[in-house]
Design a protein around this motif. Structure first.
Motif, PDB file in Angstrom:
ATOM      1  N   THR A 189      35.356 -23.438   0.721  1.00 43.75           N
ATOM      2  CA  THR A 189      34.257 -23.041   1.592  1.00 43.75           C
ATOM      3  C   THR A 189      34.776 -22.583   2.951  1.00 43.75           C
ATOM      4  N   ALA A 190      35.756 -23.319   3.503  1.00 43.85           N
ATOM      5  CA  ALA A 190      36.315 -22.946   4.806  1.00 43.85           C
ATOM      6  C   ALA A 190      37.023 -21.601   4.727  1.00 43.85           C
ATOM      7  N   VAL A 191      37.692 -21.329   3.614  1.00 43.59           N
ATOM      8  CA  VAL A 191      38.362 -20.038   3.453  1.00 43.59           C
ATOM      9  C   VAL A 191      37.330 -18.914   3.410  1.00 43.59           C
ATOM     10  N   ALA A 192      36.220 -19.129   2.714  1.00 40.90           N
ATOM     11  CA  ALA A 192      35.166 -18.116   2.690  1.00 40.90           C
ATOM     12  C   ALA A 192      34.638 -17.852   4.103  1.00 40.90           C
ATOM     13  N   ASP A 193      34.454 -18.932   4.885  1.00 42.15           N
ATOM     14  CA  ASP A 193      34.017 -18.763   6.275  1.00 42.15           C
ATOM     15  C   ASP A 193      35.045 -17.972   7.077  1.00 42.15           C
ATOM     16  N   LEU A 194      36.322 -18.293   6.865  1.00 44.30           N
ATOM     17  CA  LEU A 194      37.379 -17.618   7.617  1.00 44.30           C
ATOM     18  C   LEU A 194      37.456 -16.142   7.239  1.00 44.30           C
ATOM     19  N   LEU A 195      37.287 -15.841   5.956  1.00 42.32           N
ATOM     20  CA  LEU A 195      37.283 -14.441   5.540  1.00 42.32           C
ATOM     21  C   LEU A 195      36.119 -13.688   6.178  1.00 42.32           C
ATOM     22  N   ARG A 196      34.975 -14.316   6.262  1.00 37.12           N
ATOM     23  CA  ARG A 196      33.835 -13.681   6.913  1.00 37.12           C
ATOM     24  C   ARG A 196      34.099 -13.481   8.413  1.00 37.12           C
ATOM     25  N   ALA A 197      34.858 -14.405   9.021  1.00 38.70           N
ATOM     26  CA  ALA A 197      35.219 -14.246  10.432  1.00 38.70           C
ATOM     27  C   ALA A 197      36.114 -13.034  10.648  1.00 38.70           C
ATOM     28  N   THR A 198      36.822 -12.605   9.595  1.00 42.27           N
ATOM     29  CA  THR A 198      37.677 -11.422   9.719  1.00 42.27           C
ATOM     30  C   THR A 198      36.910 -10.126   9.490  1.00 42.27           C
ATOM     31  N   GLY A 199      35.595 -10.224   9.216  1.00 43.16           N
ATOM     32  CA  GLY A 199      34.785  -9.024   9.054  1.00 43.16           C
ATOM     33  C   GLY A 199      34.398  -8.713   7.629  1.00 43.16           C
ATOM     34  N   ILE A 200      34.719  -9.592   6.673  1.00 43.07           N
ATOM     35  CA  ILE A 200      34.369  -9.360   5.273  1.00 43.07           C
ATOM     36  C   ILE A 200      32.954  -9.870   5.013  1.00 43.07           C
ATOM     37  N   GLU A 201      32.166  -9.108   4.280  1.00 41.01           N
ATOM     38  CA  GLU A 201      30.806  -9.508   3.958  1.00 41.01           C
ATOM     39  C   GLU A 201      30.796 -10.713   3.025  1.00 41.01           C
ATOM     40  N   TYR A 202      29.641 -11.391   2.989  1.00 39.09           N
ATOM     41  CA  TYR A 202      29.529 -12.642   2.233  1.00 39.09           C
ATOM     42  C   TYR A 202      29.876 -12.453   0.754  1.00 39.09           C
ATOM     43  N   ALA A 203      29.277 -11.458   0.107  1.00 37.00           N
ATOM     44  CA  ALA A 203      29.503 -11.274  -1.325  1.00 37.00           C
ATOM     45  C   ALA A 203      30.971 -10.982  -1.622  1.00 37.00           C
ATOM     46  N   GLU A 204      31.594 -10.151  -0.793  1.00 35.03           N
ATOM     47  CA  GLU A 204      33.003  -9.822  -1.001  1.00 35.03           C
ATOM     48  C   GLU A 204      33.888 -11.028  -0.738  1.00 35.03           C
ATOM     49  N   ALA A 205      33.579 -11.818   0.285  1.00 35.22           N
ATOM     50  CA  ALA A 205      34.362 -13.018   0.562  1.00 35.22           C
ATOM     51  C   ALA A 205      34.287 -13.987  -0.605  1.00 35.22           C
ATOM     52  N   THR A 206      33.103 -14.152  -1.163  1.00 33.14           N
ATOM     53  CA  THR A 206      32.940 -15.043  -2.312  1.00 33.14           C
ATOM     54  C   THR A 206      33.735 -14.543  -3.507  1.00 33.14           C
ATOM     55  N   ARG A 207      33.694 -13.241  -3.739  1.00 35.62           N
ATOM     56  CA  ARG A 207      34.449 -12.673  -4.863  1.00 35.62           C
ATOM     57  C   ARG A 207      35.946 -12.878  -4.691  1.00 35.62           C
ATOM     58  N   LEU A 208      36.444 -12.664  -3.481  1.00 43.11           N
ATOM     59  CA  LEU A 208      37.876 -12.828  -3.229  1.00 43.11           C
ATOM     60  C   LEU A 208      38.314 -14.274  -3.441  1.00 43.11           C
ATOM     61  N   VAL A 209      37.478 -15.216  -3.017  1.00 41.24           N
ATOM     62  CA  VAL A 209      37.811 -16.621  -3.215  1.00 41.24           C
ATOM     63  C   VAL A 209      37.858 -16.954  -4.703  1.00 41.24           C
ATOM     64  N   ARG A 210      36.876 -16.480  -5.471  1.00 42.57           N
ATOM     65  CA  ARG A 210      36.854 -16.746  -6.911  1.00 42.57           C
ATOM     66  C   ARG A 210      38.060 -16.132  -7.607  1.00 42.57           C
ATOM     67  N   ASP A 211      38.420 -14.919  -7.201  1.00 45.34           N
ATOM     68  CA  ASP A 211      39.588 -14.282  -7.805  1.00 45.34           C
ATOM     69  C   ASP A 211      40.864 -15.049  -7.485  1.00 45.34           C
ATOM     70  N   ALA A 212      40.967 -15.552  -6.259  1.00 45.18           N
ATOM     71  CA  ALA A 212      42.172 -16.283  -5.865  1.00 45.18           C
ATOM     72  C   ALA A 212      42.315 -17.581  -6.645  1.00 45.18           C
ATOM     73  N   ILE A 213      41.181 -18.205  -6.976  1.00 44.51           N
ATOM     74  CA  ILE A 213      41.225 -19.446  -7.756  1.00 44.51           C
ATOM     75  C   ILE A 213      41.498 -19.153  -9.226  1.00 44.51           C
ATOM     76  N   GLY A 214      41.169 -17.945  -9.666  1.00 46.57           N
ATOM     77  CA  GLY A 214      41.348 -17.601 -11.064  1.00 46.57           C
ATOM     78  C   GLY A 214      40.068 -17.656 -11.849  1.00 46.57           C
ATOM     79  N   TRP A 215      38.933 -17.492 -11.160  1.00 45.62           N
ATOM     80  CA  TRP A 215      37.626 -17.563 -11.817  1.00 45.62           C
ATOM     81  C   TRP A 215      37.145 -16.217 -12.321  1.00 45.62           C
ATOM     82  N   ARG A 216      37.875 -15.175 -12.067  1.00 45.48           N
ATOM     83  CA  ARG A 216      37.370 -13.837 -12.385  1.00 45.48           C
ATOM     84  C   ARG A 216      37.064 -13.726 -13.879  1.00 45.48           C
TER      85      ARG A 216
END
Length: 370
Positions: free
Chosen positions: A327-354
């Motif tokens: 959750t904190a990583v998703a918040d941090l990604l959004r702080a860098t300018g990434i939209e919510y849906a894209e931040a969530t997708r990137l987190v899922r891909d990094a975990i291997g949920w794709r």
């Protein structure tokens, strides 16, 4: 010596603003308005500038009005009933009541009362009562003009100086958590939690600086070119505050995991270390005004390591730690300018949920019982 020079450099702009405002206030009141000794004009100008650093325009305007109202009341009361301890008490009483009645905040109340006392104790009853009131309005108005238009502070400098201690404290707290988990020491984790709680104050100062900088950019044409660079801080501040709150939850569960002697895979503190590194990289990239690509890479590395920790086996509290890292990583990604849906997708891909169905993800993130 170096620290003293740094502090002097930081205060140079305020010194220049104060000198310019005091000189202009005297010139306008003395040479343009014909006041023989308009000493309240430069006083009001300097008070306005000195008390408005990091404050919003509304509070600064209250300060100007407070100085002028206090001086006007003081002059009027002295003209009617003279000077003395009773008169001083009456002046302060009326100044505070008037400032409170119009809904003023602390700056208006304090400056009304103190300015009235200054008039009552240091000036004579000669002259017309409205003249010093006019001096105060001139000085306060000149102070606002210098602060907002003629010689405004660099909003990026103000915000960067406020963001630096907040992000450094955030980084240090996360690194301490990682160190405590590696050593299996709940006391170190508790110290990190206290550090992160203290960081709330620096984040509040960060938010105040952003509000002041936005107003500075809005009212100062010379600073309009800073709008783009300032947007990184403005858009990211709220998300960083959310991340800090989630991290504090994570830290409490990390301490519980150690107290309950749950398994702590080596990659779990490594994940938190990477998260701290990502916060520090964000501080550096914001300061340089570049797109925070390194921050994103390190944040996603943190979430990937947390997924490995979950796969290796954690207890109930450890599972909460893993979830809060994500959750904190998703918040941090959004702080860098990434939209919510894209931040969530990137987190899922990094975990291997794709490609996994939604229900499978839900079952996967449920913490294991220790």
């Amino acid at each position: 010596m170096i620290a003293a020079l740094a502090r002097g450099r930081a205060g140079l702009m305020l010194a220049l603003q104060s000198g310019l405002a005091a000189g202009l206030a005297w010139f306008v009141a003395h040479d343009l308005f014909g006041r023989p000794m308009p000493f309240f004009a430069p006083i009001a100008a300097v008070i306005t500038l000195g008390s408005s650093v990091g404050q919003r325009l509304r509070r600064t305007s209250e300060l100007v009005i407070g100085v002028a109202v206090g001086i006007g009341l003081g002059d009027g009361i002295i003209l009617l009933i003279g000077t003395g301890p009773i008169q001083i008490g009456v002046i302060v009483l009326l100044a505070v009541l008037l400032a409170t009645a119009v809904g003023g905040g602390a700056p208006l109340i304090v400056q009304s009362a103190s300015s009235a006392v200054l008039v009552a104790t240091l000036t004579s009853t000669s002259g017309q009562p409205w003249t010093r009131f006019l001096d105060a309005l001139v000085g306060g108005g000149i102070g606002l003009a210098v602060m907002s238009v003629l010689l405004p502070l660099n909003p990026l400098t103000v915000v960067s100086r406020a963001a630096d201690p907040a992000l450094r404290a955030f980084t240090a707290g996360l690194h301490d958590v990682a160190r405590g988990l590696t050593a299996g020491d709940p006391a170190v984790v508790q110290g990190a939690l206290e550090r992160l709680r203290a960081a709330e104050g620096t984040f509040a100062a960060f938010r105040t600086a952003i509000d002041a900088a936005r107003e500075n950019v809005a009212f100062a044409p010379a600073r309009w070119r800073s709008r783009g660079a300032l947007a990184q801080y403005v858009e990211g501040a709220d998300q960083l505050t959310y991340a800090l709150r989630n991290v504090r939850v994570m830290v409490r569960r990390a301490q519980t995991a150690l107290n309950d002697q749950e398994p702590v895979p080596d990659v779990l503190p490594a994940s938190i270390q990477h998260l701290g590194d990502a916060v520090d990289l964000l501080r550096q990239e914001w300061d340089r005004g570049v797109e925070p690509l390194a921050t994103r890479e390190r944040a996603l590395r943190a979430v990937a390591e947390s997924g490995r920790a979950y796969a290796e086996g954690v207890g109930y509290s450890g599972g909460v730690v893993v979830a809060q890292v994500r959750t904190a990583v998703a918040d941090l990604l959004r702080a860098t300018g990434i939209e919510y849906a894209e931040a969530t997708r990137l987190v899922r891909d990094a975990i291997g949920w794709r490609g996994r169905p939604h229900g499978a993800r839900k079952r996967q993130i449920r913490p294991r019982q220790s």
